[in-house]
Scaffold this active site. Structure first.
Site, PDB file in Angstrom:
ATOM      1  N   HIS A  92     -40.538  -9.404 -32.468  1.00 58.68           N
ATOM      2  CA  HIS A  92     -39.342  -9.490 -31.608  1.00 58.68           C
ATOM      3  C   HIS A  92     -38.618 -10.811 -31.889  1.00 58.68           C
ATOM      4  CE1 HIS A  92     -36.771  -9.776 -28.111  1.00 58.68           C
ATOM      5  NE2 HIS A  92     -36.912  -8.469 -27.998  1.00 58.68           N
ATOM      6  N   SER A 210     -28.775  -5.038 -25.326  1.00 60.37           N
ATOM      7  CA  SER A 210     -27.841  -4.744 -24.233  1.00 60.37           C
ATOM      8  C   SER A 210     -27.617  -3.255 -23.991  1.00 60.37           C
ATOM      9  CB  SER A 210     -26.511  -5.463 -24.465  1.00 60.37           C
ATOM     10  OG  SER A 210     -26.740  -6.854 -24.446  1.00 60.37           O
TER      11      SER A 210
HETATM   12  P1  PGA Z   1     -31.798  -6.548 -23.721  1.00 63.95           P
HETATM   13  O1  PGA Z   1     -33.104  -6.879 -24.586  1.00 63.95           O
HETATM   14  O2  PGA Z   1     -31.823  -5.074 -23.461  1.00 63.95           O
HETATM   15  O3  PGA Z   1     -31.938  -7.363 -22.493  1.00 63.95           O
HETATM   16  O4  PGA Z   1     -30.617  -6.935 -24.581  1.00 63.95           O
HETATM   17  C1  PGA Z   1     -33.495  -6.044 -25.622  1.00 63.95           C
HETATM   18  C2  PGA Z   1     -34.642  -6.680 -26.355  1.00 63.95           C
HETATM   19  O5  PGA Z   1     -34.622  -7.889 -26.566  1.00 63.95           O
HETATM   20  O6  PGA Z   1     -35.602  -5.973 -26.716  1.00 63.95           O
END
Ligand code: PGA
Length: 248
Positions: A92, A210
């Site tokens: 990640h 997001s």
């Molecule tokens: P987010 O995070 O949906 O808050 O953008 C996604 C992720 O980092 O896996």
């Protein structure tokens, strides 16, 4: 069927909240159109995964690159599997930002696979540029991580395309469906070079960054994506519920 991985990150820090989100996950698991995977912080994993079998599955948010032993603080793939995980998020961007290299990520993939966990490998560029350097960057991330694996194992890895510029914002900042279509195609093309036979066709490619209920249907329709890795919207019950239902 779309795979939805709820990456709780470190947003959830108490048992009550974790249990509430699991109860919601169970309710949302009923429909065949979506398959849910919860990725809680490691200390909650075994508590949540215990209990009657359900359609919910669990992921660990990261695994150790070590094989265990004298490694204080490390959570090995074997321990994660014993605690109830069947998936492991690897690489990640928030781990990479803390210094995790491609070589370490490759080690983690190897350990996860050896313990029967399905790795979810996160890749994605920091910024976009007109010259298409982001494409070369994504290709490199994929190749370095997968090349060290045995060809038969490469196809077991789920790819999560998470452009860093789109993470942690709101739906309006997520990728556009046309750009996602292009990226999914590109990733499959690179996978076709790395995977044996026709397995690239079957490889699962997720999108993260997001993802909220607004727009998720468009991101799922005709982009060729196999599901989503959801961060902040996965720990807000109303948002998560709306997101999953939008895909039914
Ligand atoms: P987010 O995070 O949906 O808050 O953008 C996604 C992720 O980092 O896996």
């Amino acid at each position: 069927m779309l795979l939805i991985v709820a990456n709780w990150k470190a947003y959830v820090e108490d048992v009550e909240k974790a249990k509430k989100l699991r109860a919601l996950g169970k309710r949302l698991s009923a429909k065949k159109r979506t398959r849910l995977v919860l990725a809680p912080p490691a200390p909650f994993l075994s508590l949540l995964a215990r209990g009657p079998a359900s359609r919910l599955s669990y992921a660990i948010q990261d695994v150790s690159a070590t094989s265990g032993g004298a490694q204080t603080g490390e959570i090995t793939a074997r321990a994660a599997a014993a605690a109830g995980a069947s998936y492991a998020i690897v690489g990640h961007s928030e781990r990479r930002a803390r210094g995790e290299t491609d070589a370490v990520i490759a080690e983690k993939l190897t350990h996860a696979l050896a313990q029967g966990l399905t790795p979810i490998l996160c890749i994605g560029e920091r910024t976009r540029d007109r010259e298409g350097r982001y494409l070369a960057f994504v290709r490199e991330e994929l190749s370095v991580a997968l090349e060290v694996l045995a060809p038969k194992d490469r196809g077991k890895v789920i790819i999560a395309y998470e452009p860093i510029w789109a993470i942690g914002k709101t739906a309006a900042d997520a990728i556009r469906p046309t750009d996602l279509t292009e990226m999914v195609l590109y990733i499959r093309k690179v996978l076709a070079e790395l995977l044996p036979g026709k397995s690239a066709v079957q490889a699962q490619v997720l999108y993260g960054g997001s993802v909220e209920s607004t727009g998720v249907r468009d991101l799922a329709a005709e982009t060729g994506v196999d599901g989503f890795l959801v961060g902040h919207a996965s720990v807000d019950p109303a948002m998560f519920s709306a997101l999953v239902r939008a895909l039914w």
